[in-house]
Design a protein around this motif. Sequence first.
Motif, PDB file in Angstrom:
ATOM      1  N   VAL A  16       0.844  -1.203   0.000  1.00  0.00           N
ATOM      2  CA  VAL A  16       0.000   0.000   0.000  1.00  0.00           C
ATOM      3  C   VAL A  16       0.880   1.254   0.000  1.00  0.00           C
ATOM      4  N   ILE A  17       2.037   1.151   0.668  1.00  0.00           N
ATOM      5  CA  ILE A  17       2.962   2.298   0.715  1.00  0.00           C
ATOM      6  C   ILE A  17       3.387   2.682  -0.705  1.00  0.00           C
ATOM      7  N   ARG A  18       3.771   1.678  -1.475  1.00  0.00           N
ATOM      8  CA  ARG A  18       4.228   1.988  -2.830  1.00  0.00           C
ATOM      9  C   ARG A  18       3.047   2.293  -3.766  1.00  0.00           C
ATOM     10  N   GLU A  19       1.890   1.706  -3.476  1.00  0.00           N
ATOM     11  CA  GLU A  19       0.693   2.011  -4.273  1.00  0.00           C
ATOM     12  C   GLU A  19       0.338   3.498  -4.145  1.00  0.00           C
ATOM     13  N   PHE A  36       4.347  11.929   1.208  1.00  0.00           N
ATOM     14  CA  PHE A  36       4.469  11.665   2.647  1.00  0.00           C
ATOM     15  C   PHE A  36       4.097  10.201   2.924  1.00  0.00           C
ATOM     16  N   ALA A  37       4.025   9.408   1.847  1.00  0.00           N
ATOM     17  CA  ALA A  37       3.655   7.995   2.015  1.00  0.00           C
ATOM     18  C   ALA A  37       4.901   7.149   2.255  1.00  0.00           C
ATOM     19  N   GLN A  38       5.730   7.068   1.239  1.00  0.00           N
ATOM     20  CA  GLN A  38       6.878   6.154   1.333  1.00  0.00           C
ATOM     21  C   GLN A  38       8.030   6.828   2.073  1.00  0.00           C
ATOM     22  N   GLY A  39       8.551   6.135   3.068  1.00  0.00           N
ATOM     23  CA  GLY A  39       9.590   6.713   3.901  1.00  0.00           C
ATOM     24  C   GLY A  39      10.971   6.647   3.270  1.00  0.00           C
ATOM     25  N   PHE A  40      11.257   7.637   2.446  1.00  0.00           N
ATOM     26  CA  PHE A  40      12.630   7.755   1.925  1.00  0.00           C
ATOM     27  C   PHE A  40      12.971   9.227   1.794  1.00  0.00           C
ATOM     28  N   PHE A 125       1.953  -2.866  12.192  1.00  0.00           N
ATOM     29  CA  PHE A 125       3.267  -3.414  11.840  1.00  0.00           C
ATOM     30  C   PHE A 125       3.712  -2.889  10.485  1.00  0.00           C
ATOM     31  N   TYR A 126       4.997  -2.890  10.282  1.00  0.00           N
ATOM     32  CA  TYR A 126       5.543  -2.573   8.961  1.00  0.00           C
ATOM     33  C   TYR A 126       5.024  -3.636   8.003  1.00  0.00           C
ATOM     34  N   GLU A 127       4.464  -3.188   6.880  1.00  0.00           N
ATOM     35  CA  GLU A 127       3.665  -4.088   6.046  1.00  0.00           C
ATOM     36  C   GLU A 127       4.410  -5.329   5.542  1.00  0.00           C
ATOM     37  N   HIS A 174       9.990   2.083  16.095  1.00  0.00           N
ATOM     38  CA  HIS A 174       8.954   1.341  15.393  1.00  0.00           C
ATOM     39  C   HIS A 174       8.312   2.103  14.221  1.00  0.00           C
ATOM     40  N   ASN A 175       8.181   1.398  13.137  1.00  0.00           N
ATOM     41  CA  ASN A 175       7.425   1.854  11.977  1.00  0.00           C
ATOM     42  C   ASN A 175       6.092   1.102  12.023  1.00  0.00           C
ATOM     43  N   PRO A 176       4.935   1.738  12.011  1.00  0.00           N
ATOM     44  CA  PRO A 176       4.677   3.134  11.681  1.00  0.00           C
ATOM     45  C   PRO A 176       4.481   4.088  12.874  1.00  0.00           C
ATOM     46  N   ILE A 205      16.405  -0.721  12.097  1.00  0.00           N
ATOM     47  CA  ILE A 205      16.853   0.134  10.998  1.00  0.00           C
ATOM     48  C   ILE A 205      16.810   1.630  11.364  1.00  0.00           C
ATOM     49  N   TYR A 206      15.961   2.004  12.347  1.00  0.00           N
ATOM     50  CA  TYR A 206      15.877   3.417  12.762  1.00  0.00           C
ATOM     51  C   TYR A 206      16.670   3.677  14.040  1.00  0.00           C
ATOM     52  N   GLU A 207      17.665   2.847  14.309  1.00  0.00           N
ATOM     53  CA  GLU A 207      18.389   2.912  15.595  1.00  0.00           C
ATOM     54  C   GLU A 207      18.963   4.293  15.903  1.00  0.00           C
ATOM     55  N   SER A 235      20.293   2.202   4.930  1.00  0.00           N
ATOM     56  CA  SER A 235      19.283   3.014   4.236  1.00  0.00           C
ATOM     57  C   SER A 235      18.900   4.296   4.964  1.00  0.00           C
ATOM     58  N   LYS A 236      18.518   4.162   6.239  1.00  0.00           N
ATOM     59  CA  LYS A 236      17.967   5.309   6.951  1.00  0.00           C
ATOM     60  C   LYS A 236      19.090   6.165   7.544  1.00  0.00           C
ATOM     61  N   THR A 237      20.107   5.522   8.106  1.00  0.00           N
ATOM     62  CA  THR A 237      21.173   6.272   8.767  1.00  0.00           C
ATOM     63  C   THR A 237      21.956   7.132   7.769  1.00  0.00           C
ATOM     64  N   TYR A 320      10.866   7.823  11.540  1.00  0.00           N
ATOM     65  CA  TYR A 320      10.488   9.057  10.848  1.00  0.00           C
ATOM     66  C   TYR A 320       9.067   9.041  10.279  1.00  0.00           C
ATOM     67  N   TYR A 321       8.169   8.563  11.144  1.00  0.00           N
ATOM     68  CA  TYR A 321       6.753   8.509  10.773  1.00  0.00           C
ATOM     69  C   TYR A 321       5.916   9.061  11.911  1.00  0.00           C
ATOM     70  N   VAL A 322       4.722   9.549  11.536  1.00  0.00           N
ATOM     71  CA  VAL A 322       3.763   9.893  12.589  1.00  0.00           C
ATOM     72  C   VAL A 322       2.380   9.415  12.148  1.00  0.00           C
ATOM     73  N   VAL A 366      -4.073   7.992   9.425  1.00  0.00           N
ATOM     74  CA  VAL A 366      -3.180   7.798   8.280  1.00  0.00           C
ATOM     75  C   VAL A 366      -1.751   8.044   8.763  1.00  0.00           C
ATOM     76  N   ARG A 367      -0.773   7.456   8.068  1.00  0.00           N
ATOM     77  CA  ARG A 367       0.630   7.635   8.438  1.00  0.00           C
ATOM     78  C   ARG A 367       1.281   8.672   7.528  1.00  0.00           C
ATOM     79  N   PHE A 368       1.949   9.620   8.152  1.00  0.00           N
ATOM     80  CA  PHE A 368       2.760  10.584   7.405  1.00  0.00           C
ATOM     81  C   PHE A 368       4.224  10.234   7.632  1.00  0.00           C
TER      82      PHE A 368
HETATM   83  N1  GLN Z   1      10.313   1.682   5.102  1.00  0.00           N
HETATM   84  C1  GLN Z   1       9.707   2.655   4.241  1.00  0.00           C
HETATM   85  C2  GLN Z   1       8.269   2.902   4.620  1.00  0.00           C
HETATM   86  O1  GLN Z   1       7.749   2.282   5.528  1.00  0.00           O
HETATM   87  C3  GLN Z   1       9.830   2.290   2.801  1.00  0.00           C
HETATM   88  C4  GLN Z   1       9.057   1.112   2.444  1.00  0.00           C
HETATM   89  C5  GLN Z   1       9.434   0.630   1.100  1.00  0.00           C
HETATM   90  O2  GLN Z   1       8.928   1.128   0.122  1.00  0.00           O
HETATM   91  N2  GLN Z   1      10.311  -0.319   1.022  1.00  0.00           N
HETATM   92  O3  GLN Z   1       7.672   3.725   4.011  1.00  0.00           O
END
Ligand code: GLN
Length: 392
Positions: A16-19, A36-40, A125-127, A174-176, A205-207, A235-237, A320-322, A366-368
């Motif tokens: 759904v994040i990438r959708e 504000f969907a995909q966390g990058f 949970f992270y999808e 934790h994501n999200p 990954i968000y340590e 990736s995140k650091t 980095y989500y809320v 919703v997650r930002f």
């Molecule tokens: N971890 C990021 C997120 O939750 C990226 C997900 C992804 O597209 N691989 O948005």
Amino acid sequence: MAPILSRKAESFTESVIREMTRLNLALNGPERAVNFAQGFPDFPPSAEIIEAAKQALDDGFNQYATTWGAPQLREAVAAKQALAWGRPLDAEREITVACGATEAMIAAMLATVKPGEEVVIFEPFYENYGPDCILSGAVPRYVTLRAPDWSFDEGELRSAFNERTRAIVVNTPHNPTGKVFSAEELALIAELCQRWDAVAITDEIYEHLVYRGEHLSMATLPGMADRTITISGASKTFSVTGWRIGWLIAPPDLTAGIRKVHDFLTVGAAHPLQVAVATALGFPASFYDSLLEEYLERRNAMTEGLAEIGFEVHPPDGAYYVMAGIGGLGDHDDVAFAHHLIETVAVATVPASSFYHDPALGRDQVRFSFPKRVETLRRGLEALRGLRSGAS
Ligand code: GLN
């Protein structure tokens, strides 16, 4: 017509994040769409890490690395983590490099879980963890984190463990939700892992993104070093989500299984980028201080902006989500609301129901994600101000 997909492939849906990212881009184009969907990050990584990658290409690191990771990267991970954990780590027997934490997680599950065994997962949970369970034949057991502090009920966690439990996934920060698991919570999880002979698979990954409290690794708790698989990555650091460099730290017996699975999944991660990340792991402490300072500014800009608009938000402690409540805007259907945002103000978010096994639990949020330049945050927030109540 005979079905053309496997039962496994049929049993989960597109991310759904990438959708959401894709829909927003398709409808609004790259100039207008705010993601504000995909966390990058939409900002560049440090010049030093880019230079190190170029150098690695020039230096000839262009063929396969050792399947379980270039030695310089495994040594660098071992050195960094040994310092953080206060005990030596063996790069030869305890560390595996994978194609991002994503591959690391599926490799960890495939290496440890027998079909039908249970894996405890906190929700939201992270999808990826859902499909990871399906692909590895694991049966997920969900324990709910409850807003606003995302705490869980001790009894619910205790009753999720039983003789079929093989593992628990602990994602901290934790994501999200941005939750940072406390020492007491980790101690309870550790007690249950030992009581039921389960493995803790941690996604850390968000340590380095902790705004309040401190990041604790499950592997440092008494009795957990030999039953924890610690996952993290670059990736995140280092703001290089497209490089796909992650790693697993696990005791030698688990590492042996993980390395075999990893080898046949992907052979290995990109060699020159492994070499560049090894260099980045030598960055001084000031790198991490600025990273955190910048993220704190982004977090505050996002949460303050959302609150002014009428979302219900609590500043997250980490990652980095809320998660933002939409009830105050007169809306109670996260999916319709997320589509409405894309269609009317060109802002992509993730409907929270996609982070729950029972979608009803996420209907009003919703997650930002906020790994974005402050001007991108401002632009997105400005667009959101155009919203009116009764959105869907
Ligand atoms: N971890 C990021 C997120 O939750 C990226 C997900 C992804 O597209 N691989 O948005």
